[in-house]
Design a protein around this motif. Sequence first.
Motif, PDB file in Angstrom:
ATOM      1  N   ARG A  32      40.719  50.641  42.202  1.00 21.75           N
ATOM      2  CA  ARG A  32      41.314  51.969  42.390  1.00 21.75           C
ATOM      3  C   ARG A  32      40.803  52.867  41.271  1.00 21.75           C
ATOM      4  N   PRO A  33      40.969  54.174  41.392  1.00 21.70           N
ATOM      5  CA  PRO A  33      40.562  55.054  40.291  1.00 21.70           C
ATOM      6  C   PRO A  33      41.250  54.666  38.981  1.00 21.70           C
ATOM      7  N   GLY A  34      40.471  54.618  37.916  1.00 15.82           N
ATOM      8  CA  GLY A  34      41.009  54.319  36.597  1.00 15.82           C
ATOM      9  C   GLY A  34      40.720  52.919  36.100  1.00 15.82           C
ATOM     10  N   ILE A  35      40.501  51.966  37.017  1.00 15.33           N
ATOM     11  CA  ILE A  35      40.157  50.614  36.577  1.00 15.33           C
ATOM     12  C   ILE A  35      38.701  50.589  36.131  1.00 15.33           C
ATOM     13  N   THR A  36      38.376  49.746  35.178  1.00 12.91           N
ATOM     14  CA  THR A  36      36.989  49.617  34.742  1.00 12.91           C
ATOM     15  C   THR A  36      36.363  48.388  35.391  1.00 12.91           C
ATOM     16  N   THR A  37      35.047  48.401  35.501  1.00 11.51           N
ATOM     17  CA  THR A  37      34.369  47.232  36.059  1.00 11.51           C
ATOM     18  C   THR A  37      34.438  46.040  35.102  1.00 11.51           C
ATOM     19  N   MET A  38      34.654  46.304  33.811  1.00  9.08           N
ATOM     20  CA  MET A  38      34.871  45.193  32.882  1.00  9.08           C
ATOM     21  C   MET A  38      36.216  44.525  33.158  1.00  9.08           C
ATOM     22  N   GLU A  39      37.221  45.314  33.492  1.00 11.74           N
ATOM     23  CA  GLU A  39      38.510  44.734  33.866  1.00 11.74           C
ATOM     24  C   GLU A  39      38.374  43.913  35.141  1.00 11.74           C
ATOM     25  N   ILE A  40      37.601  44.411  36.100  1.00 13.09           N
ATOM     26  CA  ILE A  40      37.346  43.672  37.337  1.00 13.09           C
ATOM     27  C   ILE A  40      36.652  42.353  37.022  1.00 13.09           C
ATOM     28  N   ASP A  41      35.669  42.397  36.127  1.00 11.62           N
ATOM     29  CA  ASP A  41      34.933  41.196  35.752  1.00 11.62           C
ATOM     30  C   ASP A  41      35.856  40.167  35.113  1.00 11.62           C
ATOM     31  N   HIS A  42      36.719  40.609  34.200  1.00  7.66           N
ATOM     32  CA  HIS A  42      37.644  39.685  33.553  1.00  7.66           C
ATOM     33  C   HIS A  42      38.612  39.084  34.564  1.00  7.66           C
ATOM     34  N   PHE A  43      39.069  39.903  35.510  1.00  7.14           N
ATOM     35  CA  PHE A  43      39.971  39.413  36.545  1.00  7.14           C
ATOM     36  C   PHE A  43      39.288  38.326  37.371  1.00  7.14           C
ATOM     37  N   ALA A  44      38.057  38.605  37.811  1.00  6.43           N
ATOM     38  CA  ALA A  44      37.331  37.652  38.648  1.00  6.43           C
ATOM     39  C   ALA A  44      37.053  36.355  37.894  1.00  6.43           C
ATOM     40  N   ASP A  45      36.638  36.462  36.646  1.00  7.42           N
ATOM     41  CA  ASP A  45      36.332  35.276  35.845  1.00  7.42           C
ATOM     42  C   ASP A  45      37.575  34.405  35.702  1.00  7.42           C
ATOM     43  N   HIS A  46      38.699  35.032  35.399  1.00  5.25           N
ATOM     44  CA  HIS A  46      39.950  34.275  35.252  1.00  5.25           C
ATOM     45  C   HIS A  46      40.371  33.666  36.585  1.00  5.25           C
ATOM     46  N   PHE A  47      40.254  34.416  37.662  1.00  7.71           N
ATOM     47  CA  PHE A  47      40.655  33.921  38.983  1.00  7.71           C
ATOM     48  C   PHE A  47      39.846  32.688  39.359  1.00  7.71           C
ATOM     49  N   ILE A  48      38.533  32.777  39.190  1.00  4.28           N
ATOM     50  CA  ILE A  48      37.652  31.659  39.551  1.00  4.28           C
ATOM     51  C   ILE A  48      37.977  30.429  38.699  1.00  4.28           C
TER      52      ILE A  48
END
Length: 249
Positions: A32-48
Amino acid sequence: MIIMKTPQQIELMAQAGKILTACHRELREIIRPGITTMEIDHFADHFINSHGAKAEQKGYKGYPFATCASVNDEICHGFPTQTPLQEGDIVTIDMVVNLNGWLADSAWSYPVGQISEKADKLLNVTKECLYIGIEKAVIGNRLGDISHAIQAHAESYSFSVVRDFTGHGIGQKMHEDPQVLHYGNPNRGVKLSEGMVFTIEPMINIGAYNLTIDENGWTARTADGSLSAQYEHTIAITKNGPLVLTEQD
């Protein structure tokens, strides 16, 4: 050399695919607007990692992130950053999941908030290109049949197909034979056989297909600054037709 996969090995890849697609489903909710792609990356890494797998891209030839995060004119291999995504952006998140030594690979383009009509059309057509390509992935067809179908559909909307990056075989290594072009002539190339597993991942631009590479040596972007989108699935060739190992729905 193309490494054929047994049904049991394909099932192991499908298990990796389930983790990958579950992560993509979560990303739908947080992009969504305001999230950073680094935050997305950290989320994905933790999820996996939390699902007993690992992000195969992290450390691959020195690549430092769990995801590729490509925004707007970035075609692929975009580095996650601390820059917040803005209303109207589009972002492609590409991930490879390794579960017990077997891999699955999928990229998906996401709208960030309300996007323009042109950007929405690009996303829709690019996704259509992926599934039109998958329809051609049947025993007896050739790789060129996939390539031609994708190119014809994209160009019917006056969009262009990126030439410099391709789909690829996948299994216990991220990149195996064969290469899967997203443009070309029908009835050409390797004949499809049961047990082949590869990605189809068209990258489609609003403008020309020419690109440049950033100073980081990874990120490709459109030379004319136009928007680019990508959708990717890992598929297996079976006697019952193409089996999508990374289907989200």
